[in-house]
Design a protein around this motif. Structure first.
Motif, PDB file in Angstrom:
ATOM      1  N   GLN A 118      29.397  69.238 -51.352  1.00 45.44           N
ATOM      2  CA  GLN A 118      27.901  68.358 -51.640  1.00 45.44           C
ATOM      3  C   GLN A 118      26.760  68.867 -50.404  1.00 45.44           C
ATOM      4  O   GLN A 118      25.697  68.670 -50.767  1.00 45.44           O
ATOM      5  CB  GLN A 118      28.329  67.012 -51.482  1.00 45.44           C
ATOM      6  N   LYS A 119      27.177  68.842 -49.225  1.00 45.89           N
ATOM      7  CA  LYS A 119      26.304  68.950 -48.343  1.00 45.89           C
ATOM      8  C   LYS A 119      25.811  70.503 -48.511  1.00 45.89           C
ATOM      9  O   LYS A 119      24.318  70.899 -47.915  1.00 45.89           O
ATOM     10  CB  LYS A 119      27.093  69.176 -46.804  1.00 45.89           C
ATOM     11  N   MET A 120      26.371  71.565 -49.092  1.00 39.40           N
ATOM     12  CA  MET A 120      25.951  72.694 -49.272  1.00 39.40           C
ATOM     13  C   MET A 120      24.922  72.755 -50.757  1.00 39.40           C
ATOM     14  O   MET A 120      24.318  73.779 -50.777  1.00 39.40           O
ATOM     15  CB  MET A 120      26.929  73.850 -49.580  1.00 39.40           C
ATOM     16  N   GLY A 121      24.818  71.569 -51.179  1.00 40.71           N
ATOM     17  CA  GLY A 121      23.754  71.643 -52.355  1.00 40.71           C
ATOM     18  C   GLY A 121      24.483  72.282 -53.570  1.00 40.71           C
ATOM     19  O   GLY A 121      23.753  72.920 -54.516  1.00 40.71           O
ATOM     20  N   ALA A 122      25.800  72.222 -53.740  1.00 37.51           N
ATOM     21  CA  ALA A 122      26.473  72.926 -54.954  1.00 37.51           C
ATOM     22  C   ALA A 122      25.903  72.267 -56.054  1.00 37.51           C
ATOM     23  O   ALA A 122      25.691  71.064 -56.297  1.00 37.51           O
ATOM     24  CB  ALA A 122      28.006  72.875 -54.529  1.00 37.51           C
ATOM     25  N   THR A 164      35.971  75.405 -52.302  1.00 40.20           N
ATOM     26  CA  THR A 164      35.375  74.488 -51.257  1.00 40.20           C
ATOM     27  C   THR A 164      35.717  73.069 -51.459  1.00 40.20           C
ATOM     28  O   THR A 164      35.607  72.571 -52.802  1.00 40.20           O
ATOM     29  CB  THR A 164      33.799  74.759 -51.202  1.00 40.20           C
ATOM     30  N   ASP A 165      36.032  72.554 -50.490  1.00 40.35           N
ATOM     31  CA  ASP A 165      36.389  70.905 -50.496  1.00 40.35           C
ATOM     32  C   ASP A 165      35.037  70.307 -51.063  1.00 40.35           C
ATOM     33  O   ASP A 165      33.966  70.747 -50.507  1.00 40.35           O
ATOM     34  CB  ASP A 165      36.821  70.248 -49.485  1.00 40.35           C
ATOM     35  N   TRP A 166      35.105  69.174 -51.716  1.00 47.73           N
ATOM     36  CA  TRP A 166      33.890  68.619 -52.630  1.00 47.73           C
ATOM     37  C   TRP A 166      32.920  67.960 -51.415  1.00 47.73           C
ATOM     38  O   TRP A 166      31.790  67.954 -51.727  1.00 47.73           O
ATOM     39  CB  TRP A 166      34.417  67.487 -53.421  1.00 47.73           C
ATOM     40  N   GLU A 167      33.479  67.636 -50.423  1.00 47.34           N
ATOM     41  CA  GLU A 167      32.497  66.795 -49.221  1.00 47.34           C
ATOM     42  C   GLU A 167      31.759  67.745 -48.890  1.00 47.34           C
ATOM     43  O   GLU A 167      30.515  67.855 -48.759  1.00 47.34           O
ATOM     44  CB  GLU A 167      33.426  66.319 -48.050  1.00 47.34           C
ATOM     45  N   HIS A 168      32.297  69.123 -48.244  1.00 42.28           N
ATOM     46  CA  HIS A 168      31.270  70.241 -47.925  1.00 42.28           C
ATOM     47  C   HIS A 168      30.306  71.030 -49.075  1.00 42.28           C
ATOM     48  O   HIS A 168      29.224  71.201 -48.892  1.00 42.28           O
ATOM     49  CB  HIS A 168      32.162  71.266 -47.159  1.00 42.28           C
ATOM     50  N   GLY A 181      22.300  77.343 -45.525  1.00 43.11           N
ATOM     51  CA  GLY A 181      21.966  76.536 -43.858  1.00 43.11           C
ATOM     52  C   GLY A 181      23.275  75.813 -43.475  1.00 43.11           C
ATOM     53  O   GLY A 181      22.927  75.316 -42.048  1.00 43.11           O
ATOM     54  N   VAL A 182      24.500  75.461 -43.871  1.00 48.87           N
ATOM     55  CA  VAL A 182      25.372  74.831 -43.518  1.00 48.87           C
ATOM     56  C   VAL A 182      26.435  75.669 -42.906  1.00 48.87           C
ATOM     57  O   VAL A 182      27.046  76.485 -43.504  1.00 48.87           O
ATOM     58  CB  VAL A 182      26.061  73.780 -44.553  1.00 48.87           C
ATOM     59  N   VAL A 183      26.660  75.532 -41.412  1.00 50.02           N
ATOM     60  CA  VAL A 183      27.643  76.350 -40.918  1.00 50.02           C
ATOM     61  C   VAL A 183      29.038  75.861 -40.969  1.00 50.02           C
ATOM     62  O   VAL A 183      29.147  74.741 -40.564  1.00 50.02           O
ATOM     63  CB  VAL A 183      27.251  76.771 -39.472  1.00 50.02           C
ATOM     64  N   VAL A 184      29.830  76.725 -41.558  1.00 53.91           N
ATOM     65  CA  VAL A 184      31.288  76.155 -41.732  1.00 53.91           C
ATOM     66  C   VAL A 184      32.366  77.277 -41.564  1.00 53.91           C
ATOM     67  O   VAL A 184      31.980  78.465 -41.027  1.00 53.91           O
ATOM     68  CB  VAL A 184      31.370  75.583 -43.278  1.00 53.91           C
ATOM     69  N   LYS A 185      33.459  77.082 -41.842  1.00 57.10           N
ATOM     70  CA  LYS A 185      34.522  78.248 -41.576  1.00 57.10           C
ATOM     71  C   LYS A 185      35.535  78.022 -42.830  1.00 57.10           C
ATOM     72  O   LYS A 185      35.785  77.043 -43.529  1.00 57.10           O
ATOM     73  CB  LYS A 185      35.599  77.838 -40.534  1.00 57.10           C
ATOM     74  N   VAL A 242      26.972  77.734 -55.296  1.00 59.17           N
ATOM     75  CA  VAL A 242      26.278  77.588 -54.116  1.00 59.17           C
ATOM     76  C   VAL A 242      25.302  78.883 -53.727  1.00 59.17           C
ATOM     77  O   VAL A 242      25.486  79.981 -54.191  1.00 59.17           O
ATOM     78  CB  VAL A 242      27.098  77.290 -52.807  1.00 59.17           C
ATOM     79  N   LYS A 243      24.251  78.464 -53.151  1.00 56.45           N
ATOM     80  CA  LYS A 243      23.024  79.406 -52.628  1.00 56.45           C
ATOM     81  C   LYS A 243      23.111  80.095 -51.245  1.00 56.45           C
ATOM     82  O   LYS A 243      23.732  79.253 -50.563  1.00 56.45           O
ATOM     83  CB  LYS A 243      21.946  78.993 -53.063  1.00 56.45           C
ATOM     84  N   ASP A 244      22.577  81.298 -51.230  1.00 56.43           N
ATOM     85  CA  ASP A 244      22.525  81.766 -49.866  1.00 56.43           C
ATOM     86  C   ASP A 244      23.821  81.826 -48.972  1.00 56.43           C
ATOM     87  O   ASP A 244      23.712  80.890 -47.880  1.00 56.43           O
ATOM     88  CB  ASP A 244      21.146  81.222 -49.269  1.00 56.43           C
TER      89      ASP A 244
END
Length: 388
Positions: free
Chosen positions: A72-76, A66-70, A51-55, A100-102
């Protein structure tokens, strides 16, 4: 009647068994087009993760991270494993692995889960507006097509693109890392070469490979420098001797390139970089380990030999801008590590620590002569530099 033009390649007709276990659980046929951005020689695509939109940067020579900040937001979720990775400059670091999921790579191509290395927050990623890189492992159960003229990637799953024959391509030696490594003729010498969309330029030769080419009489050294090869995930590489060389001829799936300029390095393998996409479409079939190159022009292409470059290179280092590469013509004029405070009249002391900022200033200089101001022992010294 089937359309025989290239665009027909982007739809699949040949059935492939989905016997291999992978997080990808889709069963429907997918033929998705992704419009990408090309930023500072990097292919950047939008991705949605949980559900998190990134590039992300698409890096066929790397592994997903993936950088750790994002993350975390992705629920890794950590897997308890770690992975030792060497970056572009050969520097190794141990990175934790998470899942990470989905992961939605395109409108119709979603991975139930994907393993990713966890990176620190990297300044170059932030400047590009990305959160990490997608390696071949992210596309392991698909076929991807790069079309630089349209600035698109196409994902096919689970079939090959229409009319694409296995015999049109060559074997790819991806291994567990899914890197796009193929055999290529370089000056009459067959070498394993990595096609790496994460690397700028056309050809970056391993020094050992060039030695074989030179012994074959198909390559020549033009100039020598001392300095670094560039900036990787772990910062600046260690300084070393670098040769500017010319390869008389190289062949990529029947397409001949002559007078190909390159720099040598001590990398693990010779690399063909993202510039290859200027000369044709590339298809990577990760499921069948096949690599395809369809040139826009089948005639031989003269690359013009070794291009002119400035006889010093300047990069951010030690919280300032330093001379990080010196060609022979300047070795008695400046020294590796000298601080640079001005480039041709532009004061750079207030610039952010950014390579693109310096590249922009250097690239805007007209003509083949300019000057820099070096600060050493509290004294300013104006030095002429040249393109050569």
């Amino acid at each position: 009647m089937l359309n025989m033009k290239w665009k027909a390649l982007l739809c699949a007709v040949f059935v492939f068994s989905l016997a291999r276990g992978f997080a990808q659980q889709q069963t429907k046929r997918v033929c998705d087009t992704i419009r990408y951005e090309f930023i500072e020689d990097k292919i950047v695509i939008p991705v949605t993760v949980n559900g998190v939109v990134v590039k992300y940067i698409v890096d066929t020579g790397g592994q997903t991270g993936t950088d750790w900040e994002h993350a975390q937001k992705m629920g890794a979720v950590g897997t308890g494993a770690s992975n030792p990775i060497a970056d572009l400059n050969g520097k190794k670091q141990l990175y934790q692995i998470a899942e990470v999921k989905d992961v939605r790579l395109s409108p119709n191509y979603t991975l139930n889960s994907l393993k990713t290395m966890i990176f620190p927050v990297i300044g170059s990623f932030r400047s590009l507006g990305v959160v990490g890189i997608l390696g071949g492992d992210a596309f392991a159960e698909s076929v991807i097509t790069f079309d630089a003229r349209e600035k698109i990637m196409v994902i096919n799953y689970p079939y090959r693109p229409d009319r694409l024959k296995v015999t049109d391509g060559v074997e790819m030696f991806g291994g567990d890392t899914r890197h796009s490594i193929i055999k290529m003729n370089l000056g009459g010498v067959e070498k394993e070469v990595l096609f790496d969309t994460g690397a700028g330029g056309f050809l970056l030769l391993n020094a050992s490979d060039f030695k074989d080419i030179e012994e074959q009489g198909s390559g020549e050294k033009v100039a020598r420098a001392f300095g670094i090869n560039g900036i990787g995930l772990e910062g600046l590489s260690e300084p070393t001797e670098i040769d500017k060389v010319n390869v008389k001829e190289m062949t990529i799936l029947g397409k001949k390139f002559s007078n190909v300029g390159s720099l040598t390095s001590e990398l693990g393998s010779t690399i063909v970089g993202v510039e290859l996409l200027e000369y044709g479409k590339v298809v990577i079939d990760y499921m069948r380990n096949r690599f395809y190159f369809f040139p826009f022009d089948t005639r031989d292409t003269d690359m013009g030999g070794v291009p002119k470059t400035w006889n010093v290179s300047i990069l951010p280092a030690n919280e300032r801008f330093e001379i990080t590469r010196i060609w022979d013509s300047m070795k008695d004029v400046v020294a590796f590590g000298d601080q640079v405070v001005d480039i041709n009249g532009t004061d750079i002391t207030g610039f952010p620590m950014s390579q693109p900022e310096i590249d922009r200033v250097m690239g805007a200089i007209e003509g083949d002569r300019a000057y820099i101001v070096v600060l050493k022992d509290g004294k300013r010294k104006k030095v002429e530099i040249k393109r050569e």
